[in-house]
Design a protein around this motif. Sequence first.
Motif, short mmCIF file in Angstrom:
data_model
loop_
_atom_site.label_atom_id
_atom_site.label_comp_id
_atom_site.label_asym_id
_atom_site.label_seq_id
_atom_site.Cartn_x
_atom_site.Cartn_y
_atom_site.Cartn_z
N ASP A 210 0.40 2.69 -7.12
CA ASP A 210 -0.55 1.78 -7.28
C ASP A 210 -0.47 0.98 -8.49
O ASP A 210 -0.68 -0.09 -8.78
CB ASP A 210 -2.03 2.42 -6.99
CG ASP A 210 -2.21 2.71 -5.76
OD1 ASP A 210 -3.27 1.89 -5.41
OD2 ASP A 210 -1.72 3.51 -5.07
N THR B 186 0.75 -1.19 -0.16
CA THR B 186 -0.23 -0.04 -0.13
C THR B 186 0.83 1.12 -0.01
O THR B 186 2.21 1.22 0.63
CB THR B 186 -0.91 -0.06 1.14
OG1 THR B 186 -1.95 1.00 0.86
CG2 THR B 186 -0.01 0.17 2.49
N GLY C 291 -5.52 0.08 -1.93
CA GLY C 291 -5.63 1.45 -2.40
C GLY C 291 -6.83 1.85 -2.89
O GLY C 291 -7.76 1.41 -2.68
N GLY C 292 -6.77 3.01 -3.25
CA GLY C 292 -7.97 3.82 -3.82
C GLY C 292 -8.09 3.32 -5.10
O GLY C 292 -7.56 2.98 -6.28
N TRP D 5 -5.99 2.27 5.86
CA TRP D 5 -5.63 1.02 5.03
C TRP D 5 -4.39 0.05 5.79
O TRP D 5 -4.50 -1.04 5.67
CB TRP D 5 -4.84 1.68 3.68
CG TRP D 5 -5.72 2.18 2.60
CD1 TRP D 5 -7.01 2.19 2.97
CD2 TRP D 5 -5.49 3.17 1.52
NE1 TRP D 5 -7.76 3.16 1.86
CE2 TRP D 5 -6.66 3.55 1.06
CE3 TRP D 5 -4.45 3.31 1.05
CZ2 TRP D 5 -6.76 4.23 -0.07
CZ3 TRP D 5 -4.28 4.20 -0.11
CH2 TRP D 5 -5.56 4.44 -0.86
N SER E 243 -12.10 2.47 -1.45
CA SER E 243 -10.66 1.91 -1.58
C SER E 243 -11.33 0.44 -1.89
O SER E 243 -12.47 0.08 -1.68
CB SER E 243 -10.01 1.99 -0.53
OG SER E 243 -10.18 3.41 0.13
N HIS E 244 -10.19 -0.21 -2.52
CA HIS E 244 -10.30 -1.82 -2.41
C HIS E 244 -9.06 -2.44 -1.87
O HIS E 244 -8.25 -2.14 -1.89
CB HIS E 244 -10.35 -1.98 -4.01
CG HIS E 244 -9.00 -1.88 -4.92
ND1 HIS E 244 -8.12 -2.74 -5.05
CD2 HIS E 244 -8.23 -0.53 -4.90
CE1 HIS E 244 -7.07 -2.44 -5.56
NE2 HIS E 244 -7.03 -1.13 -5.40
N GLY F 4 -11.77 4.84 3.79
CA GLY F 4 -10.43 5.53 4.07
C GLY F 4 -10.67 6.66 4.38
O GLY F 4 -9.35 7.49 4.76
#
Length: 328
Positions: free
Chosen positions: A72, A32, A89-90, A40, A240-241, A149
């Motif tokens: 990312d 990350t 991350g986003g 995160w 985010s994922h 986030g």
Amino acid sequence: MTTRHFSRLALVAATSFLLVTPALAETLRLGTVVSAPHPWIDAAEAFKASVEEATDGRVNVQIFPGGQLGNDQTMVDEIRIGTTDMLIGGVMNISPYVSDFEIFSLNYLFEDMDDFKAATAPDSAVFEYFDNAVSDAGVGLKLLSLTGGGTRNLSTNTGPVTEPSDMNGVRMRVTGSRLDAETWQSVGALTTSLPWTEIYTGLQTGVVGAFESTISGYYSSRLYEVAPYHAKTEHQVMMSHISISENRFNRFSEEDQAIILEAAQQAGVLGTDKGVEYDAELIQEFEDLGVTVTEVDKQAFIDAVVPLHNSFAEERGLTELLETIRNL
């Protein structure tokens, strides 16, 4: 001593080794771009603890914060070639690979945090949609969880911002999302795409004078040192994922896949809750850090960008998805 005796000794030694040495754990490398304190990081640590406990140490998770494995886009490339396994991350930073994620660039998309939580629930139509979208994109990722986030605000080193006109002519960092750029261009900003890890230097050198981020991202990356004006636009809840290499995931047993998926979903819930917590706590420290925090004419910002919602959805064929989100 005969060859037969040597063989027996070797067999005994090998057997003893196997009895006292546990099977080597499989390792998941999780990267990350942020550093603690950040939701995160909390999500990553919760995922690590859950997976290692549930697998009795058969699966080990190594966390690489602060962009150690790259930005990312770099991590996605590393996942595709098998040198990195997971990413938190986003979603905007993977929108070049899965363009429908750009819908989360729409400012003021969610009315409140309850709507956001409903959208990110693992049994929601929104999660199902993006689970399929990531799979269909063929990028080599499997979406495990959608998470939060914190709330995103606007920060600058050009002076306080209280209304949209204050952004006229300001050079602003945005993600790789075209819609992200168009959104801020609608209030007069001059947009430039930069990776998160380059924002600090970009502000120092004058490449950009503004950016938007979560409060925890602003704090943990010490961006207040180069952008001491923080405007409470509250324009997005950070979508985010948590994703894993599709090939890596498929190599696990069904039992371990279930463990990994459940751990990621639980970590996603925690990440959202920690985002809310950090928003409330960290902003209280800004005055001591020399940050000027301003309230904004939020309705003016809403009026400037909400007309983009329908036109974007129509252009991308996402009107039904937009209505699903609105009806949450």
